[in-house]
Design a protein around this motif. Sequence first.
Motif, PDB file in Angstrom:
ATOM      1  N   ARG A   1     -52.278  -1.968 -63.893  1.00  8.88           N
ATOM      2  CA  ARG A   1     -53.118  -2.344 -64.909  1.00  8.88           C
ATOM      3  C   ARG A   1     -54.703  -2.084 -64.482  1.00  8.88           C
ATOM      4  NH1 ARG A   1     -53.253  -7.332 -69.096  1.00  8.88           N
ATOM      5  NH2 ARG A   1     -55.411  -7.047 -69.665  1.00  8.88           N
ATOM      6  N   TYR A   2     -54.830  -2.139 -63.177  1.00 13.56           N
ATOM      7  CA  TYR A   2     -56.184  -1.898 -62.517  1.00 13.56           C
ATOM      8  C   TYR A   2     -56.436  -0.592 -62.235  1.00 13.56           C
ATOM      9  CZ  TYR A   2     -56.402  -7.278 -62.137  1.00 13.56           C
ATOM     10  OH  TYR A   2     -56.445  -8.550 -62.266  1.00 13.56           O
ATOM     11  N   LEU A   3     -55.387   0.120 -61.985  1.00  6.23           N
ATOM     12  CA  LEU A   3     -55.480   1.470 -61.165  1.00  6.23           C
ATOM     13  C   LEU A   3     -55.783   2.236 -62.480  1.00  6.23           C
ATOM     14  CD1 LEU A   3     -55.199   3.135 -58.773  1.00  6.23           C
ATOM     15  CD2 LEU A   3     -52.927   3.462 -59.230  1.00  6.23           C
ATOM     16  N   GLU A   4     -55.183   2.060 -63.654  1.00 10.51           N
ATOM     17  CA  GLU A   4     -55.046   3.059 -64.944  1.00 10.51           C
ATOM     18  C   GLU A   4     -56.538   3.727 -65.294  1.00 10.51           C
ATOM     19  OE1 GLU A   4     -53.850   0.822 -68.090  1.00 10.51           O
ATOM     20  OE2 GLU A   4     -53.567   2.486 -69.467  1.00 10.51           O
ATOM     21  N   PRO A   5     -57.645   2.760 -65.151  1.00  8.97           N
ATOM     22  CA  PRO A   5     -58.886   3.131 -65.629  1.00  8.97           C
ATOM     23  C   PRO A   5     -59.502   4.108 -64.399  1.00  8.97           C
ATOM     24  CG  PRO A   5     -58.978   0.798 -65.525  1.00  8.97           C
ATOM     25  CD  PRO A   5     -57.676   1.241 -64.983  1.00  8.97           C
ATOM     26  N   LEU A   6     -58.847   4.232 -63.338  1.00 11.03           N
ATOM     27  CA  LEU A   6     -59.478   5.390 -62.466  1.00 11.03           C
ATOM     28  C   LEU A   6     -58.912   6.663 -62.984  1.00 11.03           C
ATOM     29  CD1 LEU A   6     -61.040   5.716 -59.721  1.00 11.03           C
ATOM     30  CD2 LEU A   6     -58.619   5.635 -58.536  1.00 11.03           C
ATOM     31  N   THR A   7     -57.825   6.463 -63.340  1.00  7.75           N
ATOM     32  CA  THR A   7     -57.148   8.093 -63.923  1.00  7.75           C
ATOM     33  C   THR A   7     -58.175   9.024 -64.218  1.00  7.75           C
ATOM     34  OG1 THR A   7     -55.084   6.415 -64.103  1.00  7.75           O
ATOM     35  CG2 THR A   7     -55.136   9.012 -64.586  1.00  7.75           C
TER      36      THR A   7
ATOM     37  N   ALA B   1     -64.972  16.618 -43.137  1.00  4.90           N
ATOM     38  CA  ALA B   1     -64.334  15.695 -43.961  1.00  4.90           C
ATOM     39  C   ALA B   1     -65.054  14.384 -44.090  1.00  4.90           C
ATOM     40  CB  ALA B   1     -62.942  15.600 -43.544  1.00  4.90           C
ATOM     41  N   PRO B   2     -64.900  13.772 -45.368  1.00  5.65           N
ATOM     42  CA  PRO B   2     -65.327  12.183 -45.371  1.00  5.65           C
ATOM     43  C   PRO B   2     -64.460  11.459 -44.267  1.00  5.65           C
ATOM     44  CG  PRO B   2     -64.539  12.653 -47.420  1.00  5.65           C
ATOM     45  CD  PRO B   2     -64.362  14.057 -46.415  1.00  5.65           C
ATOM     46  N   HIS B   3     -65.135  10.185 -44.028  1.00  7.49           N
ATOM     47  CA  HIS B   3     -64.040   9.423 -43.121  1.00  7.49           C
ATOM     48  C   HIS B   3     -64.503   7.717 -43.259  1.00  7.49           C
ATOM     49  CE1 HIS B   3     -64.853   6.972 -39.453  1.00  7.49           C
ATOM     50  NE2 HIS B   3     -63.854   7.263 -39.079  1.00  7.49           N
ATOM     51  N   LEU B   4     -63.269   7.190 -43.127  1.00  6.16           N
ATOM     52  CA  LEU B   4     -63.223   5.605 -43.547  1.00  6.16           C
ATOM     53  C   LEU B   4     -62.469   4.991 -42.155  1.00  6.16           C
ATOM     54  CD1 LEU B   4     -63.728   3.301 -45.444  1.00  6.16           C
ATOM     55  CD2 LEU B   4     -61.321   3.375 -45.935  1.00  6.16           C
TER      56      LEU B   4
ATOM     57  N   ARG C   1     -57.657  -2.070 -52.735  1.00  3.42           N
ATOM     58  CA  ARG C   1     -58.849  -2.190 -51.777  1.00  3.42           C
ATOM     59  C   ARG C   1     -58.974  -0.853 -51.123  1.00  3.42           C
ATOM     60  NH1 ARG C   1     -58.750  -6.297 -53.796  1.00  3.42           N
ATOM     61  NH2 ARG C   1     -59.540  -5.279 -55.437  1.00  3.42           N
ATOM     62  N   LEU C   2     -57.807  -0.290 -50.737  1.00  7.47           N
ATOM     63  CA  LEU C   2     -57.730   0.898 -49.961  1.00  7.47           C
ATOM     64  C   LEU C   2     -58.222   2.111 -50.762  1.00  7.47           C
ATOM     65  CD1 LEU C   2     -57.097   2.443 -47.387  1.00  7.47           C
ATOM     66  CD2 LEU C   2     -54.693   2.848 -48.057  1.00  7.47           C
ATOM     67  N   ILE C   3     -57.624   2.076 -52.135  1.00  6.19           N
ATOM     68  CA  ILE C   3     -58.121   3.181 -53.069  1.00  6.19           C
ATOM     69  C   ILE C   3     -59.660   3.044 -53.153  1.00  6.19           C
ATOM     70  CG2 ILE C   3     -57.917   4.113 -55.255  1.00  6.19           C
ATOM     71  CD1 ILE C   3     -54.904   3.000 -55.082  1.00  6.19           C
TER      72      ILE C   3
ATOM     73  N   LEU D   1     -61.469   4.289 -50.043  1.00  7.09           N
ATOM     74  CA  LEU D   1     -61.492   5.716 -49.911  1.00  7.09           C
ATOM     75  C   LEU D   1     -62.012   6.664 -50.912  1.00  7.09           C
ATOM     76  CD1 LEU D   1     -57.502   5.990 -49.332  1.00  7.09           C
ATOM     77  CD2 LEU D   1     -59.179   6.405 -47.588  1.00  7.09           C
ATOM     78  N   VAL D   2     -62.042   6.257 -52.102  1.00  2.09           N
ATOM     79  CA  VAL D   2     -62.583   7.085 -53.129  1.00  2.09           C
ATOM     80  C   VAL D   2     -64.138   6.695 -53.112  1.00  2.09           C
ATOM     81  CG1 VAL D   2     -62.957   7.359 -55.894  1.00  2.09           C
ATOM     82  CG2 VAL D   2     -60.743   7.213 -54.781  1.00  2.09           C
ATOM     83  N   GLY D   3     -64.573   5.376 -52.651  1.00  2.00           N
ATOM     84  CA  GLY D   3     -65.892   4.942 -52.562  1.00  2.00           C
ATOM     85  C   GLY D   3     -66.739   5.809 -51.697  1.00  2.00           C
ATOM     86  N   VAL D   4     -65.960   6.300 -50.420  1.00  2.00           N
ATOM     87  CA  VAL D   4     -66.638   7.038 -49.666  1.00  2.00           C
ATOM     88  C   VAL D   4     -66.923   8.640 -50.023  1.00  2.00           C
ATOM     89  CG1 VAL D   4     -66.335   8.368 -47.415  1.00  2.00           C
ATOM     90  CG2 VAL D   4     -65.750   5.846 -47.605  1.00  2.00           C
ATOM     91  N   ILE D   5     -65.882   9.183 -50.793  1.00  2.00           N
ATOM     92  CA  ILE D   5     -65.941  10.439 -51.216  1.00  2.00           C
ATOM     93  C   ILE D   5     -67.007  10.729 -52.439  1.00  2.00           C
ATOM     94  CG2 ILE D   5     -64.566  12.140 -52.649  1.00  2.00           C
ATOM     95  CD1 ILE D   5     -61.994  11.220 -51.605  1.00  2.00           C
ATOM     96  N   VAL D   6     -67.246   9.528 -53.159  1.00  3.20           N
ATOM     97  CA  VAL D   6     -68.241   9.441 -54.282  1.00  3.20           C
ATOM     98  C   VAL D   6     -69.398   8.922 -53.932  1.00  3.20           C
ATOM     99  CG1 VAL D   6     -66.508   9.633 -56.298  1.00  3.20           C
ATOM    100  CG2 VAL D   6     -67.520   7.552 -55.616  1.00  3.20           C
ATOM    101  N   ALA D   7     -69.583   8.617 -52.768  1.00  2.00           N
ATOM    102  CA  ALA D   7     -70.757   7.856 -52.229  1.00  2.00           C
ATOM    103  C   ALA D   7     -72.124   8.661 -52.530  1.00  2.00           C
ATOM    104  CB  ALA D   7     -70.762   7.690 -50.968  1.00  2.00           C
TER     105      ALA D   7
END
Lengths: 504, 447
Positions: free
Chosen positions: B284-290, B407-410, B434-436, B439-445
């Motif tokens: 349910r929480y992941l869905e809106p990221l799609t 590459a980006p990094h975490l 949290r991991l998603i 990870l995505v937060g770093v990519i779209v920073a």
Amino acid sequence: MSHIDLKTAPRREDRLGACIAHGGTICEMAGAKGKKSCLQNDGERAFTQGSICLLLPALAMLNTLPDNVVLQHSAVGCGSCTHSQNANVRFGSAARQGRAKDGVWLSTAMNETDVITGGEEKLEQAIIEADRRYQPFSITVVSGCVPGIIGDDIDGVVQRIQPEVKARLLPVHCEGFKTKIWATAYDAVYHGIGRTLLRGGKQEETADGLSPFKGLERLPSTVNLMNVSSMGQVDELELERLLRTLTLDVNVFPVFAHPESMVKATQASLSISTCPTHDDYFLSYLEERFGVPALIQHMPIGIENTGLWLRDVAARFGIEQQAEQIIAQEESELRAALAEFRPLFEGKKVFISAGEFRALATARLLEEIGFTVVGIRSFHHDHFAEVEYRKLAASSREDYVIDIANVQPFEEANLLRRLKPDLFLGHANGNGTAAKLGIPTHVIYHTGLAYIGYKGVYEIARRLHRQLKNPVYNRKLSENVRLPYRDEWYGANPFTYINQGGAA
Amino acid sequence: MSGHFIERARYTCAQGGAAATVTALPGGIPILHSPSGCAGNFAWTQNGGAGLQVGGYCGTLAIPSSSIQEHDVVFGGDKRLREQIENTLKVMDGGIYAVLTSCVTEVIGDDIKSVVADFREQGVPIIGAETGGFKGNSYLGYDLVLQALFRDFLERDIEKKKKRVNLWGVIPNYDPFWRGNLEEVRRLLEKFGLEVNSFFLADDTLDGIRQAGAASLNIVVSQAYGVGAAKLFEELHGTPYLSLPLPVGASASESFLRAVGKAAGVSAKRTNAVIGAEKKRYYRYLEPLTDCYNDLDLQRYAVVVGDANYATSLTRSLADDLGWLPELTVCTDPLKDEEQERIAGQLQRLESNYPTKLVFETDGSQIIGHLREQWPATGNGKYQNDFGPAFVLGSSLDRELALEIGAPHLSVSFPVANRAVLDRGYTGFRGGLRLIEDLVGVIVAGR
């Protein structure tokens, strides 16, 4: 014979009579109540908390050297402190070389077998492999406690292997159990630099008493500015700025200096220390062997001390007049700029804790901007600081406590509960106790922040003003967490556990 | 890997891991029997590697230490240790005291067992562990402290309780996300109706720890850390253990719950209900990221670098939850062969069947070489199947690798110098989210 001719640098207990366990007062330390006597007869604590050993400050210097690999010969944990020092290496290399770079640190990770059979062969192989893999200019071979106990001869290994490798090998002895004065670290590092990078080669005497290596020009208006690993580039730039106004050229050693460039230190006409605790060993060597005179008093922290430091330099070049003008101009600008912060500081009580010279010089600075010093904890004591205690004794209206302690936060917690200061300035990883007591805190060194020279005074004042405007973090913390000491401890004499050494 | 040194070791010694472990116990007071510098070394290590977490109730430079000197090395440090313990009890207010030895005191042969036993006989809650640094790294120190706790602090021969379990396998601070990781696993176990003792969390108590022998099952969320202690526990208290991979993300958490449910006698119905409810919320929480996940083309190749807990668990989550392509997985711990085999086994059971290459390499600078073997550098031609878009998920020491391959990094695995961690964690369904996010937060920073 110079100390550098010995295999290892002597302990500061022996060379300087330095001590770490004493509870006294500013007047006593300044000699007003009879000369302090703990020198040579240091006390011992019957209860101690952990602190650091000489390995940590030694690595703080060595990790910064560009093109150098630090090879730790010890068990795997020794030197893991580099994880935090590496942040400094990254910021420092970004500021100085334009790119954040990790230090390169290796460990022979001695295991149980090595402890039994000896680790020399492993160390030999490690040196050879490190030389091939990283191709550095130099490899500093740093010994920890284990080789010190089992008797590994790192100097012997270095001598044997040096012909087989391209990198210059610098042995640095940091067997932590051998000295309780961690400032011995600076001697250990300088010992390695002196013995390896500034040893061989013919020297030529020049007309003014200098003896640089043959072929190296001597530079009459160049000075060596000795930095320390707790100083950031921002502080170096401030001191360089001031020295340049005296029309001097400045070379900065040794932190972040390329090992190959260390030899330039022999060409200068003066070495200027920024911390006498840090530099006496090396500057004596430069003076004795190469005829480079040294200035080794006053830390340029605070208004008065920065002026004294500059005057000393100017006197060596006969440009006192020029210095007076610069100092007058700087002070007048600075005092005007400080005016807006002073009302908030006036009369507030402060406790300071750090390495001896830094603590004392910072105490003087805080007085200058309006605070009242109510206590100081110096991490050790030796004779270089006597003049600083006298300065503080002269400027203080009342006597106050001096705790000579290699950290020991239990003594500090006891003192702080009694003294209830309005502000605490402490060493890195040393502000937690005061913070948990709800006292506003500020770190006494950080390589990203300015502390030194006139600029440093202003920036410290600006930061303290900011911190004191809203000290709620520590206050709320103190309402919700407690220190790990029994209630009875706060009622006891803070120096209960010091068994004083020999009497006067 | 070098046979003669370890490059930028991503841990400290056994004593350092042990000290961090004792500090994390409720009212835990470590007493180091060592030269003065060991405590400071650990303080600076955590300062630089543990997501800005230094200390605790009695940590870092507040830790009592016998601070032995050269004369103790010559004459023995037992006397100094006795004095130090006596005075520690007068000054330090603790619920449990733990003497931890160092290289020096072990080489000189100080007998801490009898010193500690004398104090225990007087009713002092004290344990001792031989944690000399040359014995191993911080993970071993963690195991040794747990062993000492199980041997000398837990009550013996107490009645087993069916629903009681103990949880461990995550080392305080040397896993910077230890609190969050333990909390989420604990939460999931509690969903099963289990009573959980997890030793190091705010909800744990010394009384609960003393009664740990009542557990019917020990759950070790590691295939390497704390396994020795689990074996000893079984021997002393008769409680069997399950050693499972650290469950990072939805897919691994489902497997984890099924394995625990089976071993703890949870009914299939309840197991399914718990998993169902967790997955429902997760998706349910992941869905809106799609939409953005697709619109921004967020699938990545990856290099995963981590300790024995993280390396394969992060890879599994990337491959099985996110559909990323972790080409190379690097475990930076020096491990025994059987430990390596167990860890490798986890990657043979990936749901996605993604064929990642697993290497054991302690030295970060060598990772680029392993990657080039797996995915050779391409030329400058017009059509190049480069290793990209890529992501480096590792420690803060892997930033140079990330820079090198663009590459980006975490940072997740120790050292984490460049993040602040309080109670964040990556285990369980919540940790997977949290991991998603991270990870995505770093990519779209830069968006």
